[in-house]
Motif scaffolding. Structure first.
Motif, short mmCIF file in Angstrom:
data_model
loop_
_atom_site.label_atom_id
_atom_site.label_comp_id
_atom_site.label_asym_id
_atom_site.label_seq_id
_atom_site.Cartn_x
_atom_site.Cartn_y
_atom_site.Cartn_z
N ALA A 1 -9.00 -11.98 -6.94
CA ALA A 1 -7.83 -11.94 -6.52
C ALA A 1 -7.37 -10.70 -6.44
O ALA A 1 -6.60 -10.49 -5.63
CB ALA A 1 -7.16 -12.68 -7.99
N LEU A 2 -7.72 -9.76 -7.41
CA LEU A 2 -7.52 -8.30 -6.99
C LEU A 2 -7.73 -7.63 -5.44
O LEU A 2 -7.08 -7.11 -5.00
CB LEU A 2 -8.01 -7.57 -8.12
CG LEU A 2 -7.52 -5.97 -8.13
CD1 LEU A 2 -6.12 -5.80 -8.23
CD2 LEU A 2 -8.37 -5.09 -9.32
N THR A 3 -9.17 -8.22 -4.95
CA THR A 3 -9.27 -7.71 -3.77
C THR A 3 -8.12 -8.18 -2.67
O THR A 3 -7.82 -7.44 -1.94
CB THR A 3 -10.52 -8.49 -3.26
OG1 THR A 3 -11.44 -8.11 -4.42
CG2 THR A 3 -11.18 -7.93 -1.95
N GLU A 4 -7.85 -9.54 -2.95
CA GLU A 4 -6.55 -10.06 -2.19
C GLU A 4 -5.59 -9.08 -2.30
O GLU A 4 -4.95 -9.02 -1.28
CB GLU A 4 -6.46 -11.36 -2.50
CG GLU A 4 -7.18 -12.37 -1.89
CD GLU A 4 -6.68 -13.68 -1.66
OE1 GLU A 4 -5.84 -13.36 -0.54
OE2 GLU A 4 -7.09 -14.73 -2.14
N LEU A 5 -5.24 -8.75 -3.57
CA LEU A 5 -3.94 -8.05 -3.95
C LEU A 5 -4.03 -6.80 -3.34
O LEU A 5 -2.92 -5.98 -3.03
CB LEU A 5 -3.57 -7.90 -5.31
CG LEU A 5 -3.29 -9.44 -6.14
CD1 LEU A 5 -3.33 -9.00 -7.45
CD2 LEU A 5 -2.10 -9.90 -5.52
N ASN A 6 -5.25 -6.25 -2.89
CA ASN A 6 -5.39 -4.93 -2.29
C ASN A 6 -5.15 -5.27 -0.74
O ASN A 6 -5.15 -4.06 -0.11
CB ASN A 6 -6.89 -4.29 -2.58
CG ASN A 6 -6.77 -3.42 -3.58
OD1 ASN A 6 -6.14 -2.41 -3.57
ND2 ASN A 6 -7.38 -3.97 -4.89
N GLY A 7 -5.48 -6.45 -0.30
CA GLY A 7 -5.23 -6.51 1.04
C GLY A 7 -6.29 -6.95 1.75
O GLY A 7 -6.35 -7.08 2.89
N ASN B 1 -3.25 -11.34 0.77
CA ASN B 1 -3.90 -10.29 1.27
C ASN B 1 -2.95 -9.99 2.66
O ASN B 1 -2.73 -8.86 2.78
CB ASN B 1 -5.36 -10.57 1.89
CG ASN B 1 -5.62 -11.46 2.75
OD1 ASN B 1 -4.98 -11.66 4.02
ND2 ASN B 1 -6.36 -12.60 2.40
N ALA C 1 0.04 -8.41 0.91
CA ALA C 1 -0.40 -6.93 0.83
C ALA C 1 -0.37 -6.09 1.50
O ALA C 1 0.05 -4.96 1.31
CB ALA C 1 -1.92 -7.06 -0.17
#
Lengths: 757, 234
Positions: free
Chosen positions: A179-185, B75, B78
């Motif tokens: 999820a955090l990878t996604e939140l990073n873009g 993503n 983001a």
């Protein structure tokens, strides 16, 4: 000295191939958490593809290599990720592994189909065949040099990729926190597709290099690549340098063993125990040691979400089911031809083996890839023990194998998940290589297992054995139900749901696991001991275990009914092959195909059907109806009322389109019930009344017709039944207060609470 | 009033068949700091998940900058300038500090710029650039996650439970940084279970309970009695 150096180089070059394979495994495991058992098979397929392009169609080597490694392999990886692996997020380890097992089975089936082994084919040449260089007086083929070069290149490229590029870092980031990878873009899906494509390329490279050394054969290619698993485990599935070191050690061990075993002083057997299978077992032994040397899996606390829920089986329904099963088998067995009887018997034998997975994998959540190995041990025990089919001998055989099961489990008990599964696989391969090929076990390729001696009954006929097998399944099934309902059963469930919670309650995890393994081995042994016929070691080979595990998971490994379903499905597969010989090739890939869809989103066809079948399991009237319909179609075929093709198409339609829809139709409003039923009835009538053999001229068209039938009438009926206007679902805490429970909600509530009907 | 930068319109969201948000409205102006308050299980984190794109609302609209972005992938949001620091630590524990910053480059900023901005603000992270992020102290980890917000120049910043498991002194320090980010014109949505830590920096406060907005108003107007009522369920 010279000789030692030569073997060192041979060993290192084998090791280089292992390293390439193992690094591919590591890439997918670290990015998706899926241990790809089919990785070796990917390499095998790539080698065959390269052979096809290069030696059969005579393309120039660079072009053939480019197409294989840089076009087809990446596409294969992308497709695998997109359509198979992506749906596996959040599923249990058992399901993940099963899907890769399915892929494995699928690819082997495919290779067997496209490239049958008996065809005399062009040789698979090494790169620059015949060219050698001499270093320090040792001749090294260019092929080996290229192999070394590839391994070094792979090591460097992977290192740079994983640590220097954003894609590589993202690959590692996804493992940490998707999820955090996604939140990073970042786009985790793309990262995963890239990883699978890369992994397939690595597998393909290794496959092509290996085929140059070993020639083109499906089994050695797949198994030799399996050896790389040991290297990956040495690297703890994430450490690439360690993986490479492990691969080198494995390659060297293999080469040195080869060198030493050539000497006259090298023993051919130890204490009368032949060790000809030793060389092939080295990687497995290393794998086993590497697994055992792993630090104990830490217990993780926290919420465990399990997607599979199974009701506690009730005595009343279980006994009714057991009696009904025996009654049905007794009734129809009289009508069957000898060969059909044997096929159904086969199905029941598989079902008993599948049943052995229920307490172990279904209840206790421990994956085993070796159920058939224990069946094989059971067969050996039954034939070697004195008593000649005595009932007492059977008991002793079961007890012995159960003890072996516990003994084997003892070192593996510290492991869990994928590591446990691999250690059982290692055990299975070891037993196959070292025990089953001994003079003392399978003397001349096969042994005869005595028929069980039952007073007043003569069961030395296929029909007798079939009835005996159905009785054995029913009795063992009731035994499994008894276990589930007992204190031990609750412990097994606790072990699966939360080992940490179970341990803090004072439960001994070790003893519970041992019990699960012993029970499982005992049940499997029963399947072997009741064979009552000549059996050969091939029947109990490791690769034969995989489809059983797979189809049991598809059928529902948590229930006795699921085991029956899985076993009969596998047996039915061979029925299919015998009834319609032209479909023999399809049946090779069928179990794999069914399994591959298993992990797809709940919307996937097979899991939907499996769900429908599962909800069917609680409804005896519908179940009886479904079974009756299947039997009617079978009888129509057996009595030559309809052709084999009509039997096949009607049967498949019944299984895939009619049966899964029954529950949905039952719950629909009356007018929709009628429409949906008419839909299905039309489908069935078309399926069995068309003169498929004459009216349609090719197998392909018949299959297309079948698919169309299912799509039109099966899916149509489903739409009609399920698109009934739905009540807006309100918050769960007001259901039952302001709105009534629907049947479905009641069902679910009961399942959650474990209330027995 | 100018158009809100972030808006939730009657959003419902559920996990499986269990609905958690029963029609929530929220409006965040440009440069505004909104505190999302509420007891355990009120739906605060779910709301953050909906806004960040990780959870698709079952009905209602999510508007960002006046555009309907309901159902857009996390993503994509983001990369468009929505920075979310999720609950727990918003870092990758098995990547080094530098690799963590490399992941922030999806926002379109250069690694060198991100590194410079981060190390100048948090010199301690500079010393630890090759260390695995998971081996740092909780405060350092939270600095690293905030560094992403500071260096990538987002339009909207979502913070979920920044204070979790940290010493009060560090929390105060981190909130100073949040105030600094807001001063640059970034709209910030802060989720906090402990109301008092956040009310100091917030312009607007929204009190969530049982999946519904109970009270919304100026942060300064939310009194102890309102909070106590919501948390204790009067």
């Amino acid at each position: 000295m010279q000789e030692l150096l030569t073997f060192t180089i041979i060993g290192l070059s084998t090791g280089a191939i292992y390293a390439v394979v193992a690094s591919g495994l590591v890439v997918t495991y670290t990015t998706s958490g899926i241990f790809n058992l089919a990785h070796g098979a990917t390499g095998m397929l790539a080698a065959f593809t390269y052979w096809q392009l290069r030696f059969d169609w005579d393309l120039p080597a660079p072009l053939a290599l480019f197409i294989t490694l840089f076009v087809l392999c990446p596409i294969f990886g992308l497709v695998t990720e997109r359509f198979v692996m992506r749906g596996l997020q959040g599923t249990s380890e058992v399901v993940k592994l099963s899907v890769t097992v399915a892929l494995f089975a699928f690819m082997i089936g495919l290779a067997n189909w496209i490239w049958p082994s008996d065809s005399s084919r062009e040789a698979f040449l090494k790169f620059y065949e015949g060219n050698k260089v001499s270093i320090f007086g040792i001749n090294i083929s260019w092929h080996k040099l290229i192999t070394f070069g590839c391994a070094i290149l792979v090591a460097i490229v992977l290192r740079l990729l994983l640590y220097r590029t954003r894609m590589g870092v993202a690959m590692r980031a996804v493992v940490d926190d998707r999820a955090l990878t996604e939140l990073n873009g970042g786009r985790p899906d793309r990262v995963a597709m890239f990883a699978w494509a890369l992994s397939a390329m690595l597998a393909g490279l290794a496959g092509v290099l290996l085929a140059g050394e070993q020639q083109l054969n499906i089994e050695p290619l797949v198994l030799l690549v399996i050896n790389a698993y040991a290297a990956a485990i040495i690297g703890r599935l994430k450490n690439l340098p360690m993986t490479f070191a492990g691969a080198a050690v494995l390659g060297l061990l293999d080469a040195y063993y080869l060198q030493f075993s050539d000497n006259s002083w090298f023993p051919q057997s130890i204490m009368g125990f032949g060790i000809s299978g030793m060389r092939a077992s080295i990687p497995t032994i290393v794998l086993f040691i590497a697994l055992i040397a792993r630090p104990q899996t830490r217990l993780r606390a926290g919420i465990v979400r399990i997607r599979e829920h199974n009701k506690v089986p009730a005595w009343s329904t279980s006994i009714m089911g057991a009696v009904a099963l025996i009654a049905i088998v007794v009734a129809i067995s009289g009508m069957l031809t000898r060969s059909n009887t044997l096929l159904l018997l086969n199905g029941f034998t598989f079902a008993i083996v599948a049943l052995s997975l229920v307490p172990l994998t279904g209840y206790a959540g421990q994956m085993s890839l070796a159920p058939l190995t224990f069946a094989g041990l059971g067969a050996i025990a039954m034939s070697k023990l004195p008593g000649d089919g005595n009932f007492f001998t059977l008991i002793v055989a079961i007890v012995i194998v159960a003890l072996v099961g516990a003994l084997v489990a003892l070192p593996a008990i510290r492991l869990s998940g994928i590591y446990l599964a691999l250690s059982t696989a290692a055990f299975a391969v070891l037993v196959t290589k070292l025990v089953f090929n001994q003079k003392q076990t399978f003397m001349s390729g096969n042994i005869s297992v005595p028929v069980l001696d039952v007073p007043f009954f003569e069961i030395n006929t296929p029909r007798g054995r079939l009835i005996l097998a159905s009785i054995a399944f029913s009795v063992l099934g009731l035994g499994v139900v008894a276990i589930r309902r007992s204190r031990l059963g609750r412990r097994l469930i606790a072990l699966k749901d939360s080992p940490a919670a179970a341990a803090t309650l004072g439960m001994s995890l070790t003893r519970t696991k041992l019990a699960a393994f012993a029970i499982s081995a005992g049940i499997a042994a029963c399947a072997g001991a009741l064979a009552g016929d000549k059996v050969s070691p091939q029947q109990y080979d490791f690769t034969q275990s995989l489809p059983i595990v797979l189809l049991t998971v598809v059928g529902g490994v948590g229930t006795v009914g699921g085991a029956l379903f899985g076993g009969l499905m596998l047996g039915g597969n061979s029925v299919l092959a015998s009834v319609v010989p032209t479909l023999k090739n399809v049946t090779k890939i069928l179990p794999g195909t069914i399994g591959v869809t298993l992990g797809r989103n709940p919307s996937g066809a097979a899991s939907q059907i499996a769900d429908a079948y599962r909800s069917l399991a609680n409804r005896w009237n519908l179940l009886a109806f479904a079974a009756a319909g299947g039997i009617v179609i079978w009888i129509l075929d057996a009595k030559y009322v309809i052709s084999h093709w009509a039997f096949f198409i009607g049967g498949v339609f019944w299984i895939l389109a009619v049966t899964p829809n029954l529950v949905g139709i039952m719950q629909a409003p009356r007018n929709r019930q009628i429409i949906a039923s008419v839909y299905l009835a039309i489908g069935v009538i078309i399926a069995i009344s068309v003169d498929w053999d004459n009216a349609v001229d090719s197998t392909g068209k018949r299959l297309i017709a079948l698919v169309l039938l299912i799509a039109l009438f099966g899916v149509g009926a489903q739409r009609v039944a399920e698109n009934a206007p739905r009540i807006h679902r309100s918050s769960p805490d007001v259901i039952g207060l302001t709105t009534d429970f629907t049947d479905e909600e009641l069902d679910r509530a009961e399942r959650e609470l474990g209330v027995v009907l | 009033m100018t158009q809100p930068i972030l808006e939730l319109r009657n959003v419902r969201a559920s996990y499986g068949s269990i609905e958690v948000l029963h029609g929530v409205n929220l409006s965040v102006g440009r440069g505004e700091v909104v505190a999302l308050l509420g007891p355990n299980g009120a739906g605060k984190s779910t709301m953050i998940k909906v806004v960040s794109g990780l959870l698709r609302p079952t009905s209602g609209q999510l508007m960002i900058g006046g555009r309907d972005v309901t159902g857009a992938a996390a993503n994509a949001l983001a990369r468009a300038g929505l920075c979310t620091i999720p609950e727990g630590r918003g870092i990758f524990p098995n990547l080094t500090v530098r690799e963590n910053l490399l992941m922030a480059t999806y926002s379109g900023h250069k690694l060198s710029d991100i590194e410079e901005s981060t190390y100048s603000r948090f010199p301690r992270l500079s010393e630890r650039r090759t260390q695995l992020a998971g081996t740092m102290s909780g405060g350092e980890q939270q600095m690293l996650s905030l560094a992403r917000a500071l260096a990538t120049d987002p339009v909207i910043l979502l913070l979920d439970e920044l204070s979790m498991g940290l010493a009060p002194l560090i929390v105060a320090e981190l909130y100073q940084q949040v105030a600094a980010i807001a001063a640059e014109g970034v709209s910030v949505v802060v989720v906090e279970q402990f109301a008092r830590t956040v009310l100091g920096v917030a312009d607007q406060a929204v009190l969530l309970a049982h999946g519904k907005v109970q009270v919304a108003g100026k942060a300064s107007e939310i009194g102890e009695d309102v909070l106590a009522g919501a948390y204790l369920g009067s």
